[in-house]
Design an enzyme around this catalytic site. Structure first.
Site, mmCIF file in Angstrom:
data_model
loop_
_atom_site.group_PDB
_atom_site.id
_atom_site.type_symbol
_atom_site.label_atom_id
_atom_site.label_comp_id
_atom_site.label_asym_id
_atom_site.label_seq_id
_atom_site.Cartn_x
_atom_site.Cartn_y
_atom_site.Cartn_z
ATOM 1 N N CYS A 197 -31.624 -53.358 -21.406
ATOM 2 C CA CYS A 197 -30.806 -52.731 -22.443
ATOM 3 C C CYS A 197 -31.737 -52.234 -23.543
ATOM 4 O O CYS A 197 -32.378 -53.040 -24.230
ATOM 5 C CB CYS A 197 -29.794 -53.729 -23.000
ATOM 6 S SG CYS A 197 -28.758 -53.046 -24.306
ATOM 7 N N CYS A 223 -25.798 -46.085 -25.679
ATOM 8 C CA CYS A 223 -26.474 -46.778 -24.582
ATOM 9 C C CYS A 223 -27.914 -46.287 -24.543
ATOM 10 O O CYS A 223 -28.165 -45.093 -24.334
ATOM 11 C CB CYS A 223 -25.773 -46.498 -23.253
ATOM 12 S SG CYS A 223 -26.600 -47.227 -21.818
#
Length: 271
Positions: free
Chosen positions: A77, A216
């Site tokens: 991430c 994201c």
């Protein structure tokens, strides 16, 4: 899961992609995946997009596990890595760290107040994230009349260019994200709109979450890569997400993700 466990947690966000951080070095959890399903519920618990569970590492300063609402574990991430950079800077006075992830070791460096850059590594092979014949690194496919570009920027992404993303076809995006026949572990879906040769807009449906998030990081890198390689974009791309702007710099052997990270609050929760 003990009903009387007191758990210390921290809340961070990067481009409004929000995370619960639990430092497992001091709050060890036997089944952190189960805690993720409980704690990430926005109505019945703390709430967040992902749980970042930290552990000791033999190859880096820290190991970061990215746990999702459905109990699955993501490879990496980018926004979360910046938040862990801020966690170490704020609470330990360390500005630059290395993070072990399922997608390899990533470097995080502070560049200014609340702003960090992550060395994301090069684009990776698709491996078993995609079924069927394809190039090792890319798949260009058509689903629901969309042309999709599938790449792995430390997380598998299906990038879909549209003329406008003011409104996105969320239902079709979810069907692509959950097309387990083609994508056995699900896939992140990024709808992008080109503004100019250096700037794109992005909206992302994340796997594991299976809903739209406000930003994201790996999606920004994947989309910038597709924009650069197939759609005439530059090597440095400004990516405008709903939650804020990210900067991606593409290189032959290394891609960089830069953006802000913010500490929100900390607390204890009784479970």
């Amino acid at each position: 899961m003990s009903k009387e466990k007191i758990l210390k947690f921290y809340k961070f966000e990067g481009a409004l992609n929000d995370f619960i951080v639990i430092d497992g070095r001091f709050n060890k959890l036997e089944n952190p995946e189960e805690y993720a399903k409980l704690l990430l519920d926005r109505h019945a618990s703390i709430g967040g997009d992902s749980l970042l569970y930290l552990e000791e590492s033999d190859v880096a300063d820290i190991k970061m596990r990215v746990l999702e609402k459905d109990g699955s574990e993501s490879q990496m991430c980018g926004n979360g890595a910046r938040c862990i950079g801020l966690y170490f800077e704020r609470f330990y006075g360390i500005g630059n760290i290395t993070i072990e992830t399922l997608a390899g070791v990533k470097k995080v460096k502070k560049v200014s107040e609340n702003r960090f850059v992550v060395s994301m590594g090069p684009m990776q092979k698709l491996r078993n994230f995609v079924n069927g014949p394809r190039n090792e690194y890319e798949l260009i496919h058509e689903l629901f009349s969309f042309k999709i570009f599938v790449v792995n920027s430390s997380e598998p992404h299906a990038v879909i260019p549209l003329k406008s993303i003011k409104r996105i076809p969320k239902e079709k995006g979810l069907k692509i994200s959950k097309n387990f026949k083609l994508f056995p572990y699900g896939i992140n879906v990024d709808f992008i709109e080109i503004l100019n040769e250096e700037t794109i807009k992005i909206r992302t449906i994340e796997r594991g979450v299976y809903e739209e998030t406000l930003a994201c990081g790996t999606g920004a890198v994947a989309s910038a890569y597709v924009f650069n390689k197939f759609l005439g974009g530059k090597d440095i791309v400004h990516v405008k997400a709903l939650g804020g702007e990210l900067k991606v710099e593409l290189g032959k052997n290394e891609n960089y993700l830069e953006g802000e990270a913010h500490y929100v609050f900390k607390g204890d929760i009784e479970l």
